[in-house]
Enzyme design. Structure first.
Site: not given
Ligand code: ZN
Ligand code: ZN
Lengths: 122, 534
Positions: B349, B378, B396, B398, B400, B484, B530
């Site tokens: 992000c 992580r 991911q 991912d 945005h 979310k 996200h």
């Protein structure tokens, strides 16, 4: 992706749908004699973007089929004298067994259709 | 029978509201079990505990005030958890029989059973011992011992566990206030416990102790390693048998086992724990999946971007992640330049926020949807690592989505469409959504305007409803920066898996000072969503 693939593996017990399977088809020659013909078939499959492999081990066909089943490869092509002479392949489906003798073009069309429609595993 | 009591002074009556809305009157001090019996004896035989005004209670505990009441059986999660937690007490009783002097830490229930952390103080225990412990538990269960609740003063509780010599319970008591301490006794075993428990041990008909592992007291590596014994119990042998069949099926499908057999991925201690190596077949599978997902994203108007694997410390200071996770994460990468520090990226992000900022944005540019198959790192504790499901480095899918507040609903609908399309393509047919909203009362802890929150919460609820999703709404579960939606899928053998989240975020646009020029020619703050479902 990692977690989702883990879930997917456990969901389908490693039997991925054809469009996703790393190896879509395994070519199983009945003996070494048919290896050159298998190579020709594999080239045709590759040209049509079908992911294939040849089982070139010196094993009985029964064992080759059993091992391929365990590897969860969705499709198998059994290749012997008759198939080579007629320019065809004998198709087997994982978990289902024999589904008939086809020309290579017919087989490629079958794979393409199933991949395109994203047919789910049964 | 209670219902026959008539003409009693009405001041001593309490009003009990049942889940169907019916209100019944009972004498003060009536227990949930009494109420169950007043409804039907058959029901009473199944009651494990009760929800009294949203707290789970022992079914035998007297109710002294007007209350809403839900009887809990094996069919309810709270019922199962009470059953399993009570089984942990039973296991402790059996352990004291075979291993005199053992000490106990925590023994909570989980989604699939229970465990108890035990200090065997040097006595040997192994997988081979589990069978005899199970047998002892069954024998004790047959005594139908009642789980008796007793309120205990703090000094009395300290005295009891000092005499018993259990430092763990003493440590727990130390953190409790006088007046909130309760003991529970069943058969010959007394435990410090808040409860609740099932009425008696006789409900436990089938037992399987599944495995033994090590666990640090309070999960702290500096503390002593205790022995954690896991188990699962059932109200009938039939249910245990079904459970064992399912376990066997799950074992056959374990992705770690299949990953090895099908040559999909591997791990190497030299490379590092929790860092999967994708073998040619696994990489092929992954590539196919990624192409498929990317195609779906591009059709929905996502723009692929690529960002580096590391980011400058300042990026994470701005995003707030440095302050929040700095110490608990991978340590900084230093360069020859004095004071320069980089971090492996734990999420994409902040990088995407900087892409947003590369040019001035107008309302006509929104929604702007930036997508990346971004690999993030992580730090997970060694003991937490598990196959591909808990790793230290992962990719991911991912994206945005930067949009105006009134576009949130449409964007959610598009994401839901895409998720459902992907699930259908992989023959996942059973799924639900969980929507996490603000706490109903305490609203001070959330960032972003009340108006925008209300708008986004409404948008998510409506989007899910219009897409016919089966949803559960959880109040107070939202992150401080936005509401979310999570997807839960059920796999072919009925297990539930949580997938990634679609998360509204009012925080990062603020921290990165993201703006767009609105129709009114003034600057506005975009909303960020996200989404990394897979
Ligand atoms: Zn307890
Ligand atoms: Zn993000």
């Amino acid at each position: 992706m990692e977690r989702f693939i883990a879930v997917l593996i456990e969901h389908c017990a490693g039997k991925f749908p054809l469009w996703l399977a790393p190896t879509q088809v395994k070519l199983l020659p009945i003996s070494d004699k048919f290896l050159p013909y298998c190579e020709t078939v594999l080239q045709q499959l590759k040209a049509a973007e079908v992911r294939g492999e040849i089982d070139d081990r010196n094993e009985k066909i029964g064992k080759k089929i059993r091992d391929t089943e365990l590897e969860r490869v969705p499709l198998m092509l059994v290749i012997g004298e008759k198939e080579m002479n007629e320019g065809k392949v004998a198709v087997r489906r994982q978990g289902k067994g024999d589904i008939g003798v086809q020309t290579i073009d017919e087989f490629i069309a079958l794979v393409n259709e199933e991949v395109k429609s994203k047919k789910a595993i049964e | 029978m209670l219902l026959k009591i008539k003409g009693i002074d009405t001041l001593d009556m309490i009003k009990i509201t049942l889940p169907d809305g019916a209100v019944r009157e009972y004498p003060q001090g009536t227990s949930a079990m009494d109420i169950a019996k007043s409804i039907s004896e058959g029901l009473a035989r199944k009651v494990l505990a009760a929800k009294v005004n949203d707290a789970v209670w022992d079914a035998s505990r007297p109710i002294n005030m007007d209350a809403s009441l839900q009887l809990l059986t094996w069919n309810e999660t709270d019922g199962k958890e009470t059953f399993w937690h009570s089984s942990a007490h039973l296991m402790a009783e059996a352990l004291e029989f075979y291993y005199p002097g053992v000490k106990f830490g925590y023994g909570p229930p989980g989604e699939k059973g229970f465990y108890y952390d035990v200090d065997f103080n040097g006595q040997n225990i192994g997988e081979d011992d589990l069978a005899r412990i199970e047998k002892k538990m069954l024998e004790l269960a047959k005594n139908n011992s009642v789980y008796e609740r007793k309120e205990v003063s703090k000094p009395a509780a300290v005295k009891y566990f000092t005499e018993k010599g259990d430092p763990y319970k003493l440590e727990i008591i130390d953190r409790l206030n006088d007046g909130e301490i309760t003991f529970y006794t069943q058969g010959g075993f007394t435990d410090l416990c808040r409860g609740p428990h099932i009425p008696n041990t006789g409900f436990i008909k089938a037992i399987k102790l599944t495995n033994i592992a090590g666990a640090y007291w309070l999960n702290d590596e500096k503390n002593k390693m205790l022995t954690r014994i896991y188990g699962v119990t059932f109200p009938s042998q039939k249910e245990l048998d079904e459970h064992l069949v399912l376990l066997e099926e799950a074992r056959k499908r374990d992705h770690r086992k299949l990953g090895k057999e099908l040559e999909l991925f591997a791990f190497s201690e030299k490379v590092g724990m929790g860092l999967p190596l994708w073998l040619p077949k696994g990489a092929m599978l992954r590539e196919r999946l990624q192409q498929f997902l990317q195609k779906a994203q591009i059709e929905t108007g996502y723009l692929p971007v690529v960002t580096p694997h590391i980011g400058h410390k300042n990026l994470y200071v701005t995003s707030g992640h440095y302050e929040k996770y700095g110490k608990d994460s991978f340590q900084p990468i230093k360069t020859p330049q004095e004071g320069e520090e980089f971090f492996l990226k734990p999420m994409n992000c902040p990088h995407h926020c900087e892409i947003y900022k590369t040019s001035p944005r107008s309302y006509k540019d929104l929604p702007l949807r930036l997508a990346e198959f971004g690999t993030v790192y992580r730090y997970e504790q060694h003991g937490e690592l598990h196959g591909l499901t808990r790793v230290r480095g992962f990719t991911q899918d991912d994206a945005h989505l930067f949009c105006m507040p009134n576009q949130v609903k449409d964007e959610f609908k598009k994401v839901i469409d895409m998720v459902l399309y992907v699930l259908a393509s992989l023959s996942f047919t059973d799924y639900t959504a969980q929507i996490s909203l603000r706490d109903k009362e305490d609203r001070a802890k959330y960032i972003g305007s009340d108006e925008n929150w209300a708008l986004a919460e409404q948008a998510i609820i409506e989007a899910a409803a219009e897409k016919n999703l089966t949803t559960v709404v959880e109040y107070g579960e939202a992150a401080f920066y936005g509401p979310k939606l999570d997807f839960m899928v059920r796999d072919a053998i009925g297990r539930k898996w949580q997938l990634g989240t679609i998360q509204v975020d009012y925080n990062l646009p603020e921290r990165f000072d993201l703006t767009y020029i609105g129709e009114d020619n003034a600057k506005h703050r975009p909303v960020m969503i996200h989404r990394a479902p897979f």
